[in-house]
Design a protein around this motif. Structure first.
Motif, PDB file in Angstrom:
ATOM      1  N   GLU A  35       9.623  66.146 -27.605  1.00 16.41           N
ATOM      2  CA  GLU A  35       8.347  65.961 -26.915  1.00 16.41           C
ATOM      3  C   GLU A  35       7.219  65.734 -27.921  1.00 16.41           C
ATOM      4  O   GLU A  35       6.341  64.889 -27.704  1.00 16.41           O
ATOM      5  CB  GLU A  35       8.038  67.162 -26.017  1.00 16.41           C
ATOM      6  N   ARG A  38       7.467  62.186 -29.035  1.00 15.10           N
ATOM      7  CA  ARG A  38       6.985  61.283 -27.984  1.00 15.10           C
ATOM      8  C   ARG A  38       5.456  61.263 -27.960  1.00 15.10           C
ATOM      9  O   ARG A  38       4.842  60.194 -27.894  1.00 15.10           O
ATOM     10  CB  ARG A  38       7.553  61.711 -26.627  1.00 15.10           C
ATOM     11  N   TYR A  49       5.110  61.224 -35.364  1.00 14.23           N
ATOM     12  CA  TYR A  49       6.425  60.957 -34.763  1.00 14.23           C
ATOM     13  C   TYR A  49       7.547  61.330 -35.739  1.00 14.23           C
ATOM     14  O   TYR A  49       8.542  61.943 -35.362  1.00 14.23           O
ATOM     15  CB  TYR A  49       6.526  59.484 -34.372  1.00 14.23           C
ATOM     16  N   THR A  92       8.704  56.861 -23.195  1.00 18.61           N
ATOM     17  CA  THR A  92       9.240  57.973 -22.404  1.00 18.61           C
ATOM     18  C   THR A  92      10.701  58.166 -22.796  1.00 18.61           C
ATOM     19  O   THR A  92      11.377  57.221 -23.221  1.00 18.61           O
ATOM     20  CB  THR A  92       9.141  57.726 -20.881  1.00 18.61           C
ATOM     21  N   PHE A  93      11.147  59.398 -22.675  1.00 19.10           N
ATOM     22  CA  PHE A  93      12.542  59.754 -22.922  1.00 19.10           C
ATOM     23  C   PHE A  93      13.162  60.254 -21.624  1.00 19.10           C
ATOM     24  O   PHE A  93      12.482  60.874 -20.806  1.00 19.10           O
ATOM     25  CB  PHE A  93      12.665  60.897 -23.951  1.00 19.10           C
ATOM     26  N   TRP A 112      15.561  55.865 -23.853  1.00 14.68           N
ATOM     27  CA  TRP A 112      14.170  55.636 -24.232  1.00 14.68           C
ATOM     28  C   TRP A 112      13.655  54.421 -23.472  1.00 14.68           C
ATOM     29  O   TRP A 112      14.422  53.538 -23.095  1.00 14.68           O
ATOM     30  CB  TRP A 112      13.997  55.451 -25.748  1.00 14.68           C
TER      31      TRP A 112
END
Length: 144
Positions: A35, A38, A49, A92-93, A112
């Motif tokens: 998270e 992300r 990141y 987004t994951f 992803w």
């Protein structure tokens, strides 16, 4: 003899509860690493990141161009492929699986998705994470 059996049973139950509790906490910690990555990506902050990755020459990243070794080389490749916030888009994951291989190693399977102005690339990743100095870090990433 019955008493010894009961003692062994209680000890096994206590040990399994401790392992499950550790795994739940570790799973939460791993999901937090992802998270944080992300969020860093979505702020356009590639350095933030990269904090989820093991800062080592032994870090392995495998993408469409093949394997890359090393944290700095991986960062350089990311910056080359995603030079600005618009190229980075909104990430987004979808986490499909977190499986513990040992007390300090875990496997993650996920998807992803990048939403950008002109396109929406997507794919899957597999990660190997290690708990290093009390922190979970991605040590191998295969993204497609």
């Amino acid at each position: 003899m019955k008493m010894i059996g009961k003692i062994i049973w209680v000890l096994l139950l206590a040990c399994s509860t401790t392992v499950m509790a550790q795994t739940a906490r570790d799973k939460t910690d791993i999901l937090k690493v992802l998270e944080n990555q992300r969020q860093g990506w979505n702020k356009g902050d590639m350095d933030a990141y990269m904090q989820g990755y093991w800062k080592s020459d032994s870090l392995l990243f495998v993408g469409k161009s093949g394997p890359t070794y090393g944290w700095q080389k991986t960062l350089d490749n990311y910056k080359k492929g995603y030079p600005d916030k618009s190229a980075m888009g909104f990430l987004t994951f979808g986490i499909k699986k977190v499986e513990f291989l040992s007390k300090d190693r875990a496997f993650v399977l996920g998807s992803w998705n990048l939403k950008r102005e002109k396109d929406e690339p997507k794919g899957y990743f597999t990660l190997l994470l290690r708990k290093i100095n009390g922190q979970w870090k991605v040590v191998a990433d295969h993204s497609s």
